[in-house]
Motif scaffolding. Sequence first.
Motif, short mmCIF file in Angstrom:
data_model
loop_
_atom_site.label_atom_id
_atom_site.label_comp_id
_atom_site.label_asym_id
_atom_site.label_seq_id
_atom_site.Cartn_x
_atom_site.Cartn_y
_atom_site.Cartn_z
N PHE A 194 0.82 -1.22 0.00
CA PHE A 194 0.00 0.00 0.00
C PHE A 194 0.85 1.26 0.00
O PHE A 194 0.76 2.09 -0.91
CB PHE A 194 -0.93 0.02 1.21
CG PHE A 194 -1.61 1.35 1.43
CD1 PHE A 194 -2.68 1.73 0.63
CD2 PHE A 194 -1.15 2.22 2.40
CE1 PHE A 194 -3.29 2.96 0.81
CE2 PHE A 194 -1.75 3.46 2.59
CZ PHE A 194 -2.83 3.83 1.79
N ASP A 195 1.68 1.41 1.04
CA ASP A 195 2.33 2.69 1.28
C ASP A 195 3.22 3.15 0.13
O ASP A 195 3.20 4.32 -0.25
CB ASP A 195 3.13 2.65 2.58
CG ASP A 195 3.86 1.34 2.79
OD1 ASP A 195 3.90 0.53 1.85
OD2 ASP A 195 4.40 1.13 3.89
N TYR A 243 1.04 4.24 -2.79
CA TYR A 243 0.30 5.46 -2.42
C TYR A 243 1.21 6.68 -2.48
O TYR A 243 0.79 7.76 -2.92
CB TYR A 243 -0.29 5.30 -1.03
CG TYR A 243 -1.23 6.42 -0.65
CD1 TYR A 243 -2.52 6.44 -1.15
CD2 TYR A 243 -0.83 7.44 0.20
CE1 TYR A 243 -3.40 7.47 -0.82
CE2 TYR A 243 -1.69 8.47 0.54
CZ TYR A 243 -2.98 8.48 0.03
OH TYR A 243 -3.83 9.50 0.36
N GLY A 298 -2.26 5.74 -6.69
CA GLY A 298 -3.20 4.94 -7.45
C GLY A 298 -3.44 5.46 -8.85
O GLY A 298 -4.10 4.81 -9.65
N GLU A 303 -3.84 1.58 -9.56
CA GLU A 303 -4.64 1.23 -8.38
C GLU A 303 -4.50 -0.24 -8.06
O GLU A 303 -4.58 -1.11 -8.93
CB GLU A 303 -6.11 1.55 -8.66
CG GLU A 303 -6.94 1.79 -7.43
CD GLU A 303 -6.78 3.20 -6.88
OE1 GLU A 303 -6.06 3.33 -5.86
OE2 GLU A 303 -7.37 4.13 -7.43
N THR A 329 -5.01 0.05 -2.26
CA THR A 329 -5.14 1.50 -2.42
C THR A 329 -6.57 1.89 -2.74
O THR A 329 -7.05 2.94 -2.31
CB THR A 329 -4.20 2.01 -3.52
OG1 THR A 329 -4.49 1.34 -4.76
CG2 THR A 329 -2.75 1.76 -3.15
N TYR A 344 -8.53 1.86 0.43
CA TYR A 344 -8.25 3.07 1.19
C TYR A 344 -9.04 4.26 0.62
O TYR A 344 -9.60 5.06 1.37
CB TYR A 344 -6.75 3.37 1.15
CG TYR A 344 -6.36 4.65 1.85
CD1 TYR A 344 -6.07 4.66 3.21
CD2 TYR A 344 -6.27 5.86 1.15
CE1 TYR A 344 -5.71 5.83 3.85
CE2 TYR A 344 -5.92 7.03 1.79
CZ TYR A 344 -5.65 7.02 3.13
OH TYR A 344 -5.31 8.18 3.78
N SER A 345 -9.07 4.37 -0.70
CA SER A 345 -9.81 5.47 -1.34
C SER A 345 -11.29 5.39 -1.02
O SER A 345 -11.94 6.41 -0.74
CB SER A 345 -9.59 5.43 -2.85
OG SER A 345 -8.25 5.63 -3.18
#
Length: 286
Positions: A223-224, A227, A232, A239, A243, A246-247
């Motif tokens: 993820f990190d 991001y 994304g 994406e 991610t 998270y959005s």
Amino acid sequence: MKSKKYFYLFLAPAGVFILTFLIYPLFRTIYYSFTSWKNFSPKQSFAGLSNYNRLIHDPVILVSFRNTFIMMAGVFLFQVGVSLLLAILVSKTKKMFKFLRTVYFIPILISATAIGLMFRLIYGYEYGLLNLIFQWFGGEKQVWINEKTSIFLVTIPIMWQYVGFYFVIFLTGMSKIPGEISESAKLDGISSFQEAIYITIPMIRDVIVSVVILVISGCFKVFDMVYVITGGGPMNSSELLSTYMYSAAFRNYNGGYASAIAIVMVAFGVLLSAITRRILEPKETY
């Protein structure tokens, strides 16, 4: 009987931790995935399978799945292949063994966010390192991160960071191989390449299976770095499931839909890990 009491006593803290931070959140997420939960309101209304129905028809989900599997393929080929090759080479090196082991492991010690920021600067248009190198050789600036290249460019630092981690795992597995086997192979005139193919790799098969499972599960947790580098984008082209989840949760404030994405991630991660283990694990013979 007393020994069992102590056994359960020492297991209790771990059991409480797993129930509190793994099992309970998982079941709560399953519950939320069947609800309409907007803006993190304290109240949720039951929505049935609407979140999953939306998920099936969501084009960004298809992009996220495609990107996740593209990244998984690249990570699998590079991390497993390169780390195994490095481990085989270093295991035969008596000099600089500790130095090489430390050097390859260094990227693991660096924060993924820091690595993501570094590569974001490398790919930058105005002052990025790649464009600077191009200009040194008389070239023109390029927009490196676009809809066609974004997923491949964010995969590069992910592949690089964890090579050292799996390298150390493979090296540890190889250290368990009895030295007499290698010595016998050399007396029989076997080459280093043949030793790696017919002795080393088969004898660390269980380690290879474990590494492959870690790679697959790790891809669903990335993820990190993505991001930080692309967020994304552009146009959802990089994406991932993580991610996008998270959005959905923290940009669109749709907790129910984000929970549905999370459950799908968990389900696919477990399914792929189980299939991989079933295929790769050696069959027991009786």
